[in-house]
Design a protein around this motif. Structure first.
Motif, PDB file in Angstrom:
ATOM      1  N   VAL A   1      -8.135  11.232  -8.367  1.00 27.74           N
ATOM      2  CA  VAL A   1      -9.024  10.288  -7.682  1.00 27.74           C
ATOM      3  C   VAL A   1      -8.193   9.530  -6.652  1.00 27.74           C
ATOM      4  O   VAL A   1      -7.194   8.901  -6.972  1.00 27.74           O
ATOM      5  N   HIS A   2      -8.622   9.614  -5.397  1.00 23.97           N
ATOM      6  CA  HIS A   2      -7.915   8.957  -4.301  1.00 23.97           C
ATOM      7  C   HIS A   2      -8.799   7.859  -3.730  1.00 23.97           C
ATOM      8  O   HIS A   2      -9.952   8.120  -3.386  1.00 23.97           O
ATOM      9  N   LEU A   3      -8.253   6.644  -3.654  1.00 20.18           N
ATOM     10  CA  LEU A   3      -9.030   5.488  -3.236  1.00 20.18           C
ATOM     11  C   LEU A   3      -8.386   4.845  -2.021  1.00 20.18           C
ATOM     12  O   LEU A   3      -7.180   4.575  -2.022  1.00 20.18           O
ATOM     13  N   VAL A   4      -9.177   4.561  -1.009  1.00 17.57           N
ATOM     14  CA  VAL A   4      -8.670   3.930   0.207  1.00 17.57           C
ATOM     15  C   VAL A   4      -9.571   2.755   0.564  1.00 17.57           C
ATOM     16  O   VAL A   4     -10.756   2.937   0.831  1.00 17.57           O
ATOM     17  N   SER A  24     -12.165   9.886  -2.852  1.00 11.33           N
ATOM     18  CA  SER A  24     -12.074  11.331  -2.661  1.00 11.33           C
ATOM     19  C   SER A  24     -11.260  11.945  -3.796  1.00 11.33           C
ATOM     20  O   SER A  24     -10.673  11.243  -4.617  1.00 11.33           O
ATOM     21  N   GLY A  25     -11.227  13.264  -3.791  1.00  8.53           N
ATOM     22  CA  GLY A  25     -10.502  13.967  -4.833  1.00  8.53           C
ATOM     23  C   GLY A  25     -11.357  15.066  -5.423  1.00  8.53           C
ATOM     24  O   GLY A  25     -12.462  15.326  -4.962  1.00  8.53           O
ATOM     25  N   SER A  26     -10.845  15.678  -6.441  1.00  3.34           N
ATOM     26  CA  SER A  26     -11.562  16.772  -7.082  1.00  3.34           C
ATOM     27  C   SER A  26     -11.556  16.593  -8.593  1.00  3.34           C
ATOM     28  O   SER A  26     -10.785  15.808  -9.140  1.00  3.34           O
ATOM     29  N   GLY A  27     -12.445  17.306  -9.243  1.00  4.87           N
ATOM     30  CA  GLY A  27     -12.472  17.277 -10.695  1.00  4.87           C
ATOM     31  C   GLY A  27     -13.265  16.134 -11.284  1.00  4.87           C
ATOM     32  O   GLY A  27     -13.162  15.862 -12.481  1.00  4.87           O
ATOM     33  N   ARG A 109      -6.513  -3.542 -16.040  1.00  7.49           N
ATOM     34  CA  ARG A 109      -5.710  -2.334 -16.215  1.00  7.49           C
ATOM     35  C   ARG A 109      -6.436  -1.168 -15.575  1.00  7.49           C
ATOM     36  O   ARG A 109      -7.635  -0.998 -15.766  1.00  7.49           O
ATOM     37  N   PHE A 110      -5.678  -0.402 -14.805  1.00 10.12           N
ATOM     38  CA  PHE A 110      -6.272   0.644 -13.983  1.00 10.12           C
ATOM     39  C   PHE A 110      -5.883   2.032 -14.456  1.00 10.12           C
ATOM     40  O   PHE A 110      -4.786   2.240 -14.966  1.00 10.12           O
ATOM     41  N   ASP A 111      -6.785   2.982 -14.220  1.00 14.37           N
ATOM     42  CA  ASP A 111      -6.410   4.392 -14.280  1.00 14.37           C
ATOM     43  C   ASP A 111      -5.980   4.862 -12.888  1.00 14.37           C
ATOM     44  O   ASP A 111      -4.957   5.501 -12.727  1.00 14.37           O
ATOM     45  N   TYR A 112      -6.796   4.556 -11.900  1.00 16.86           N
ATOM     46  CA  TYR A 112      -6.507   4.907 -10.512  1.00 16.86           C
ATOM     47  C   TYR A 112      -6.747   3.681  -9.637  1.00 16.86           C
ATOM     48  O   TYR A 112      -7.635   2.884  -9.914  1.00 16.86           O
ATOM     49  N   TRP A 113      -5.976   3.569  -8.568  1.00 14.27           N
ATOM     50  CA  TRP A 113      -6.138   2.433  -7.665  1.00 14.27           C
ATOM     51  C   TRP A 113      -5.633   2.785  -6.285  1.00 14.27           C
ATOM     52  O   TRP A 113      -4.821   3.696  -6.102  1.00 14.27           O
TER      53      TRP A 113
END
Length: 123
Positions: A1-4, A24-27, A109-113
């Protein structure tokens, strides 16, 4: 997971900003993510401002209720945060992130950021 993130900047007290997060990202399916906005204030750590759970339920921190509105556009994979009546104490770096559990956890607490976007509110 890509975050902008985008949309931060300098605003006067009482002003508004709209933060946006491109995902964006996949899966994964964006619509099935829990995702939100958190901020980091020097000396105070990370705290959630608002988020949307995977079932669409919106959550707001008590101190932000009435001043922010979170929304997502599933067709565009974007998450927005409309911030109104901003105060100097709202100055911080704001992150788009996915929680590792709940938005109620402090510190956040984050998984993705993402890299974050800076919000500065002048008095």
């Amino acid at each position: 997971v890509h975050l902008v993130e985008s949309g931060g900047g300098l605003v006067q007290s009482g002003g508004s900003l709209r933060l946006s997060c491109a995902v964006s990202g996949s899966g994964f399916e964006f619509s099935s993510l829990s995702i939100g906005w958190a901020r980091q204030v020097p000396g105070l750590g990370l705290e959630w401002v608002s988020g949307i759970y995977s079932d669409g339920t919106k959550w707001y921190a008590d101190s932000w209720k009435g001043r922010v509105t979170i929304s997502r556009d599933i067709s565009k994979n974007t998450l927005d945060l409309q911030m109104n009546n901003l105060k100097p104490e709202d100055t911080a770096r704001y992150y788009c992130a996915t929680p590792d559990s709940t938005f109620k956890l402090r510190p956040a607490r984050f998984d993705y950021w993402g890299r974050g976007t800076r919000v500065t509110v002048s008095s």
